[in-house]
Design a protein around this motif. Structure first.
Motif, PDB file in Angstrom:
ATOM      1  N   ALA A  26      14.247  13.280   8.653  1.00 16.08           N
ATOM      2  CA  ALA A  26      13.812  12.495   7.505  1.00 16.08           C
ATOM      3  C   ALA A  26      12.287  12.439   7.613  1.00 16.08           C
ATOM      4  O   ALA A  26      11.742  12.504   8.712  1.00 16.08           O
ATOM      5  CB  ALA A  26      14.396  11.099   7.576  1.00 16.08           C
ATOM      6  N   THR A  27      11.604  12.354   6.471  1.00 20.23           N
ATOM      7  CA  THR A  27      10.146  12.246   6.564  1.00 20.23           C
ATOM      8  C   THR A  27       9.791  10.821   6.982  1.00 20.23           C
ATOM      9  O   THR A  27      10.277   9.856   6.410  1.00 20.23           O
ATOM     10  CB  THR A  27       9.463  12.576   5.234  1.00 20.23           C
ATOM     11  OG1 THR A  27      10.205  11.947   4.201  1.00 20.23           O
ATOM     12  CG2 THR A  27       9.432  14.056   4.999  1.00 20.23           C
ATOM     13  N   VAL A  28       8.945  10.721   8.017  1.00 11.14           N
ATOM     14  CA  VAL A  28       8.629   9.426   8.608  1.00 11.14           C
ATOM     15  C   VAL A  28       7.238   8.981   8.185  1.00 11.14           C
ATOM     16  O   VAL A  28       6.264   9.717   8.380  1.00 11.14           O
ATOM     17  CB  VAL A  28       8.685   9.528  10.152  1.00 11.14           C
ATOM     18  CG1 VAL A  28       8.330   8.189  10.785  1.00 11.14           C
ATOM     19  CG2 VAL A  28      10.053   9.988  10.609  1.00 11.14           C
ATOM     20  N   PHE A  29       7.137   7.823   7.583  1.00 11.63           N
ATOM     21  CA  PHE A  29       5.834   7.223   7.325  1.00 11.63           C
ATOM     22  C   PHE A  29       6.031   5.738   7.076  1.00 11.63           C
ATOM     23  O   PHE A  29       7.136   5.290   6.804  1.00 11.63           O
ATOM     24  CB  PHE A  29       5.108   7.883   6.136  1.00 11.63           C
ATOM     25  CG  PHE A  29       5.856   7.807   4.838  1.00 11.63           C
ATOM     26  CD1 PHE A  29       6.742   8.808   4.494  1.00 11.63           C
ATOM     27  CD2 PHE A  29       5.674   6.744   3.975  1.00 11.63           C
ATOM     28  CE1 PHE A  29       7.441   8.739   3.293  1.00 11.63           C
ATOM     29  CE2 PHE A  29       6.367   6.672   2.764  1.00 11.63           C
ATOM     30  CZ  PHE A  29       7.258   7.681   2.429  1.00 11.63           C
ATOM     31  N   ASP A  30       4.960   4.997   7.195  1.00 14.05           N
ATOM     32  CA  ASP A  30       5.075   3.550   7.138  1.00 14.05           C
ATOM     33  C   ASP A  30       4.042   2.974   6.179  1.00 14.05           C
ATOM     34  O   ASP A  30       2.903   2.740   6.549  1.00 14.05           O
ATOM     35  CB  ASP A  30       4.869   2.997   8.560  1.00 14.05           C
ATOM     36  CG  ASP A  30       4.854   1.482   8.576  1.00 14.05           C
ATOM     37  OD1 ASP A  30       5.237   0.875   7.558  1.00 14.05           O
ATOM     38  OD2 ASP A  30       4.464   0.916   9.604  1.00 14.05           O
ATOM     39  N   PRO A  31       4.434   2.738   4.913  1.00 20.01           N
ATOM     40  CA  PRO A  31       3.458   2.232   3.938  1.00 20.01           C
ATOM     41  C   PRO A  31       3.029   0.792   4.205  1.00 20.01           C
ATOM     42  O   PRO A  31       2.108   0.311   3.550  1.00 20.01           O
ATOM     43  CB  PRO A  31       4.185   2.346   2.592  1.00 20.01           C
ATOM     44  CG  PRO A  31       5.584   2.720   2.879  1.00 20.01           C
ATOM     45  CD  PRO A  31       5.761   2.943   4.335  1.00 20.01           C
ATOM     46  N   THR A  32       3.670   0.105   5.160  1.00 20.64           N
ATOM     47  CA  THR A  32       3.230  -1.263   5.458  1.00 20.64           C
ATOM     48  C   THR A  32       2.161  -1.269   6.555  1.00 20.64           C
ATOM     49  O   THR A  32       1.654  -2.326   6.905  1.00 20.64           O
ATOM     50  CB  THR A  32       4.409  -2.158   5.913  1.00 20.64           C
ATOM     51  OG1 THR A  32       4.869  -1.710   7.193  1.00 20.64           O
ATOM     52  CG2 THR A  32       5.560  -2.104   4.926  1.00 20.64           C
ATOM     53  N   ASN A  33       1.853  -0.097   7.107  1.00 19.43           N
ATOM     54  CA  ASN A  33       0.783   0.028   8.111  1.00 19.43           C
ATOM     55  C   ASN A  33      -0.504  -0.631   7.590  1.00 19.43           C
ATOM     56  O   ASN A  33      -1.079  -0.200   6.597  1.00 19.43           O
ATOM     57  CB  ASN A  33       0.566   1.522   8.366  1.00 19.43           C
ATOM     58  CG  ASN A  33      -0.522   1.807   9.382  1.00 19.43           C
ATOM     59  OD1 ASN A  33      -1.385   0.965   9.646  1.00 19.43           O
ATOM     60  ND2 ASN A  33      -0.482   2.993   9.962  1.00 19.43           N
ATOM     61  N   ARG A  34      -0.950  -1.691   8.263  1.00 24.79           N
ATOM     62  CA  ARG A  34      -2.066  -2.474   7.718  1.00 24.79           C
ATOM     63  C   ARG A  34      -3.368  -1.681   7.669  1.00 24.79           C
ATOM     64  O   ARG A  34      -4.240  -1.959   6.856  1.00 24.79           O
ATOM     65  CB  ARG A  34      -2.243  -3.784   8.487  1.00 24.79           C
ATOM     66  CG  ARG A  34      -2.318  -3.565   9.992  1.00 24.79           C
ATOM     67  CD  ARG A  34      -2.229  -4.885  10.731  1.00 24.79           C
ATOM     68  NE  ARG A  34      -3.475  -5.622  10.609  1.00 24.79           N
ATOM     69  CZ  ARG A  34      -3.580  -6.816  10.035  1.00 24.79           C
ATOM     70  NH1 ARG A  34      -2.522  -7.406   9.540  1.00 24.79           N
ATOM     71  NH2 ARG A  34      -4.734  -7.421   9.989  1.00 24.79           N
ATOM     72  N   TYR A  35      -3.495  -0.680   8.526  1.00 17.26           N
ATOM     73  CA  TYR A  35      -4.720   0.142   8.516  1.00 17.26           C
ATOM     74  C   TYR A  35      -4.764   1.036   7.283  1.00 17.26           C
ATOM     75  O   TYR A  35      -5.802   1.529   6.894  1.00 17.26           O
ATOM     76  CB  TYR A  35      -4.807   0.988   9.788  1.00 17.26           C
ATOM     77  CG  TYR A  35      -5.002   0.146  11.005  1.00 17.26           C
ATOM     78  CD1 TYR A  35      -6.287  -0.126  11.476  1.00 17.26           C
ATOM     79  CD2 TYR A  35      -3.916  -0.423  11.658  1.00 17.26           C
ATOM     80  CE1 TYR A  35      -6.470  -0.934  12.580  1.00 17.26           C
ATOM     81  CE2 TYR A  35      -4.091  -1.234  12.759  1.00 17.26           C
ATOM     82  CZ  TYR A  35      -5.372  -1.488  13.216  1.00 17.26           C
ATOM     83  OH  TYR A  35      -5.557  -2.296  14.298  1.00 17.26           O
ATOM     84  N   VAL A  36      -3.597   1.253   6.702  1.00  9.64           N
ATOM     85  CA  VAL A  36      -3.505   2.035   5.482  1.00  9.64           C
ATOM     86  C   VAL A  36      -3.511   1.101   4.272  1.00  9.64           C
ATOM     87  O   VAL A  36      -4.223   1.314   3.296  1.00  9.64           O
ATOM     88  CB  VAL A  36      -2.210   2.885   5.497  1.00  9.64           C
ATOM     89  CG1 VAL A  36      -2.029   3.610   4.179  1.00  9.64           C
ATOM     90  CG2 VAL A  36      -2.252   3.880   6.663  1.00  9.64           C
ATOM     91  N   LEU A  37      -2.740   0.034   4.406  1.00  6.80           N
ATOM     92  CA  LEU A  37      -2.566  -0.875   3.280  1.00  6.80           C
ATOM     93  C   LEU A  37      -3.863  -1.605   2.916  1.00  6.80           C
ATOM     94  O   LEU A  37      -4.175  -1.770   1.730  1.00  6.80           O
ATOM     95  CB  LEU A  37      -1.444  -1.878   3.612  1.00  6.80           C
ATOM     96  CG  LEU A  37      -1.013  -2.842   2.510  1.00  6.80           C
ATOM     97  CD1 LEU A  37      -0.659  -2.109   1.222  1.00  6.80           C
ATOM     98  CD2 LEU A  37       0.180  -3.681   2.987  1.00  6.80           C
ATOM     99  N   ALA A  38      -4.635  -2.022   3.926  1.00  9.04           N
ATOM    100  CA  ALA A  38      -5.843  -2.813   3.639  1.00  9.04           C
ATOM    101  C   ALA A  38      -6.814  -2.063   2.716  1.00  9.04           C
ATOM    102  O   ALA A  38      -7.183  -2.582   1.660  1.00  9.04           O
ATOM    103  CB  ALA A  38      -6.511  -3.238   4.945  1.00  9.04           C
TER     104      ALA A  38
END
Ligand SMILES: [Zn+2]
Ligand SMILES: [Zn+2]
Length: 824
Positions: A481-493
């Motif tokens: 499955a493609t793994v990624f985390d849109p809640t990652n704060r370094y990305v979200l901020a």
């Protein structure tokens, strides 16, 4: 041994049996019949006629099903094989929805996103062929164009004002289209369909960013029009395509219709797993660094030249130490032979390599092999990779399609998009990272009515070795499955800041970007830090500079360091930010196309390394110290296997390049060590760890003097094996092992995501802990070497010169740990 039913080209690979011992497994995958259906009645008849003119008499069932679902307004995840005609499935509804005969104010618009500019250009060329085939010049009513960072202002204006379909990439959306949405308001108001092509490439930090960019887009469209968008995510065959697409789009899995039943035909495929011979038995010798370089890059990253230098050097160290008992021939050298033999038998073949240099090297070597047979034949082999001019690439693609070229050695530049299929054979030099990629590449071989041959050739790497000796892990394991985390704060901020600059964020916007409570907490922090301003009506970006500049979608970790020849000012190349300290420190030897330079001065402020051309008899190897601290204030996930503790959560990884050694080539004798004065670097990320109390170590017979080597070896091998379970590459990960860690109070192995904020890979390792360590243990134990080699416990990117490493003790350690694993 192959049976009578085997693929006729298999005998070419086996060279009449003399290479039979290299074949570790052979599997035949059955052919699939194609199933067509009627054209949907809602489709623009002129468009249908165009496809008919181009040879599509009737669509495959999956094309029609996906197209109709999208036409009815469902979000669609279309995950079928290479060459199954995914483009028709999304262009049919999208172009029909434009309403080409309507007046300008009533027309719909389409946005097509691909991960690279080149693919958008390919897609445009294909689309233009469809438009040109429409009867009565109807195609002229549809205005399609690419638009990206290279598009001149004048042209961009035209696209903003008139285009019905815009083909671009997520970077352009992030940096230009969304921040300048007022100029694009006509387009955004008309936008009905968003096509996300090659959706499986959006993984890790890049995937998290793209996910949030798409949510910013949907918010703006709502702002302008109030209506909803329809998304079509097209991807390679993958696990849980609906769930992946839903996560990418910020929806629930039930909001997306998955179409996975591939109704296009395919020929029978024979797949060989292949292990190159040991050099000694093959009559080869390996002498220091030269041979490694000449063989291409056994370890190389897909791209930058610089990363591959350190790899080759590290491999050379290993060989010189005599630690690699029975080194094997490199996969690139082996594949070059196979490519030449297949071409000599008239078979059209693609050879996939892991690096640009590998592609050049395979093509060159295969040509050299063929020249004595026939010059004409040798000229029918070429390389294909990123960095070529578009016209050159088009020519090569055309030549392999027509058979003018017989062999093309390529990087994964050919894995995506490009319409080349139905070849006789595909060779894959080195595990491409995921089963998903493997099947994408393999899918280029064979066509209806003709068999394809595929050979996956192992590199000297624990993962490759494991795979060619465990066929079930290649053929029978589920796709990733493609793994990624849109809640990652370094990305979200930074994404929240970008969104706030586009249109101030309001409370009702928050759930679009994740759990509203958590988003609000992050916004409060951004207000406190002065990034955003809180007003009664929402959150505002009040700075002059563009907020989008805060985020680098591809997570490359800062500006690269330029390598410049001091005497001439000539730019030789670049080294990525993360590896500059270790590779171009003062005194480092820098090799470029076989020419050696010595770094005179590394200027970290100006991001430049000044080098001087000098012939030297040595290479340099830097030493790095690294520590990991668990963030105890954060929420950790932990579990116990009896006395063994596991954890996953935020950590701070601190590293510093402290010294380097000069070693004479090719015998690697140490000539001297120098200290360096470079700053500490720190990375806040996520790690998975497991720790073992001393009594368990002693009970297993592991004395204090072997523990560091056991932990270090287990760490290396486990990093090599994690890509088996998570959608990542060994280069996406880092690790640290220590016999006594300050936070756990025990012997501990850490494996972390090599991206700020983490990328979801450590989480996967935690979830699949027992499977992961068992595969690691088996890979080490199954390796025929005596004391550890690159195929098991040595790492191409160890900061400690691969010392200490204790192969036997690592197996004992992992057995002791796994002895406490839950049995299920
Ligand atoms: Zn080994
Ligand atoms: Zn190491």
């Amino acid at each position: 041994m192959p049976d009578a039913d085997a693929h006729p080209l298999l005998d070419v690979l086996l060279a009449g049996g003399s290479r039979a011992d290299r074949l570790t497994h052979l599997r035949t995958l059955p052919a699939r019949e194609g199933v067509t259906t009627d054209w949907p009645t809602w489709a623009d008849p002129a468009l249908v006629e165009a496809y008919r003119t181009l040879g599509v008499e009737r669509p495959w069932v999956h094309q029609a099903t996906a197209a109709t679902a999208a036409w009815e307004g469902h979000h669609v995840a279309l995950a079928t094989s290479t060459g199954s005609g995914k483009s028709l499935a999304f262009w049919l509804p999208a172009l029909t929805a434009i309403g080409r005969t309507l007046p300008p104010q009533q027309r719909g618009a389409v946005l097509y996103l691909s991960p690279t500019k080149a693919l958008a250009a390919d897609q445009l060329a294909a689309l233009e062929r469809v438009l040109a085939a429409m009867p009565d010049d109807a195609g002229r009513d549809l205005r399609v164009a690419t638009c990206d960072g290279d598009t001149p202002t004048e042209e961009r204006r035209w696209v903003q004002d008139y285009a019905d379909a815009v083909l671009t990439n997520p970077d352009f959306l992030h940096f230009s289209l969304l921040p300048n949405h007022r100029r694009w308001s006509r387009f955004l108001r008309a936008l009905r369909y968003v096509v996300v092509d090659e959706g499986h490439t959006y993984r890790g930090v890049f995937g998290a960013h793209v996910s949030l960019v798409l949510r910013r887009l949907a918010r703006l469209v709502e702002h302008y029009r109030g209506g909803a968008l329809t998304f079509v995510v097209a991807s390679a065959t993958s696990a849980e395509p609906a769930a992946s697409a839903a996560r990418l789009l910020g929806m629930g899995p039930d909001d997306v219709v998955a179409i996975t039943e591939d109704a296009s035909p395919s020929g029978r495929r024979t797949v060989a797993l292949w292990q190159p011979p040991e050099l000694a038995s093959f009559g080869f010798s390996r002498s220091g660094a030269d041979d490694v370089a000449a063989d291409g890059d056994p370890w190389a990253l897909p791209d930058p030249l610089d990363a591959s230098h350190s790899e080759a050097e590290q491999t050379a160290v290993v060989t010189a130490d005599g630690a690699a008992d029975h080194p094997r021939r490199s996969a690139t050298a082996e594949v070059a032979d196979l490519l030449a033999d297949l071409a000599a038998h008239g078979a059209r073949t693609l050879a996939f390599t892991r690096s640009r240099r590998g592609a050049e090297s395979v093509a060159q070597t295969a040509r050299d092999h063929l020249r004595p047979i026939s010059t004409e034949l040798s000229q029918r082999i070429a390389a294909y990779r990123g960095g070529y001019l578009p016209e050159e690439r088009r020519e090569l693609e055309q030549a392999i399609r027509t058979g003018a070229l017989l062999g093309l050695a390529t990087t994964n530049a050919l894995e995506l998009g490009v319409d080349i299929s139905g070849l006789d054979a595909v060779l894959i030099a080195g595990w491409p990272g995921t089963r998903m990629s493997l099947w994408q590449q393999a899918g280029r071989a064979g066509r209806a009515g003709a068999e394809g041959l595929v050979a996956f050739v192992a590199r000297e790497d624990p993962l490759d070795t494991y795979l060619v000796t465990h066929p079930e892990a290649v053929f029978d394991a589920p796709l990733e499955a493609t793994v990624f985390d849109p809640t990652n704060r370094y990305v979200l901020a930074p994404q929240l800041c970008a969104a706030a600059q586009e249109v101030p964020l309001r409370t009702e916007d928050l759930d679009r970007f994740g759990d509203p409570e958590q988003v609000r907490m992050l916004l409060d922090e951004l207000v406190e830090a002065g990034a955003l301003r809180r007003r009664p009506s929402g959150w505002y970006w009040t700075h002059a500079q563009p907020a989008a500049g805060m985020a680098d979608l591809r997570g490359s970790g800062g500006r690269p360091v330029r390598v410049v020849e001091a005497a001439t000012g000539r730019l030789l190349g670049t080294v990525d930010a993360g590896s500059a300290d270790g590779q171009v420190h003062d005194g480092a030897v820098y090799v470029h196309q076989g020419t050696t330079f010595v770094v005179d001065h590394l200027d970290l402020e100006d991001r430049v390394a000044l080098v001087v051309r000098r012939d030297v008899d040595h290479g340099t190897w830097s030493r790095e110290v690294m520590t990991v601290a668990i963030d105890e204030t954060a929420e950790l996930r932990e579990r116990e296997w009896g006395p063994i503790s596991w954890g996953v959560g935020p950590v701070e990884v601190t590293s510093q390049v402290i010294s380097f050694e000069r070693r004479r080539l090719p015998d690697m004798q140490v000539l001297g060590t120098e200290q360096l004065d470079l700053p500490e670097r720190s990375l806040a990320t996520k790690a998975v760890w497991w720790s073992v109390p001393e009594f368990v170590l002693r009970a297993a017979g592991l004395d204090a003097d072997v523990v560091p080597g056991a932990l270090h070896a287990a760490e290396h091998a486990s990093i090599g094996l994690l890509p088996l379970l998570a959608t990542c590459d060994r280069w996406d990960l880092g690790g640290v092992s220590t016999e006594l860690h300050a936070d756990t109070g025990e012997a501990t192995v850490f494996v972390y995501d090599a991206y700020p904020g983490g990328a979801g890979f450590a989480e996967r390792g935690y979830e699949l802990g027992a499977t992961w360590l068992r595969a690691t243990r088996d890979a080490i134990a199954a390796c025929p070497c005596d004391h550890g080699c690159p195929a098991c416990v040595q790492s191409p990117k160890c900061g400690n010169y691969n010392a200490p490493l204790d192969k036997a003790a690592a197996v004992t350690l992992l057995d002791a740990v796994l002895g406490h694993a839950p049995t299920s």
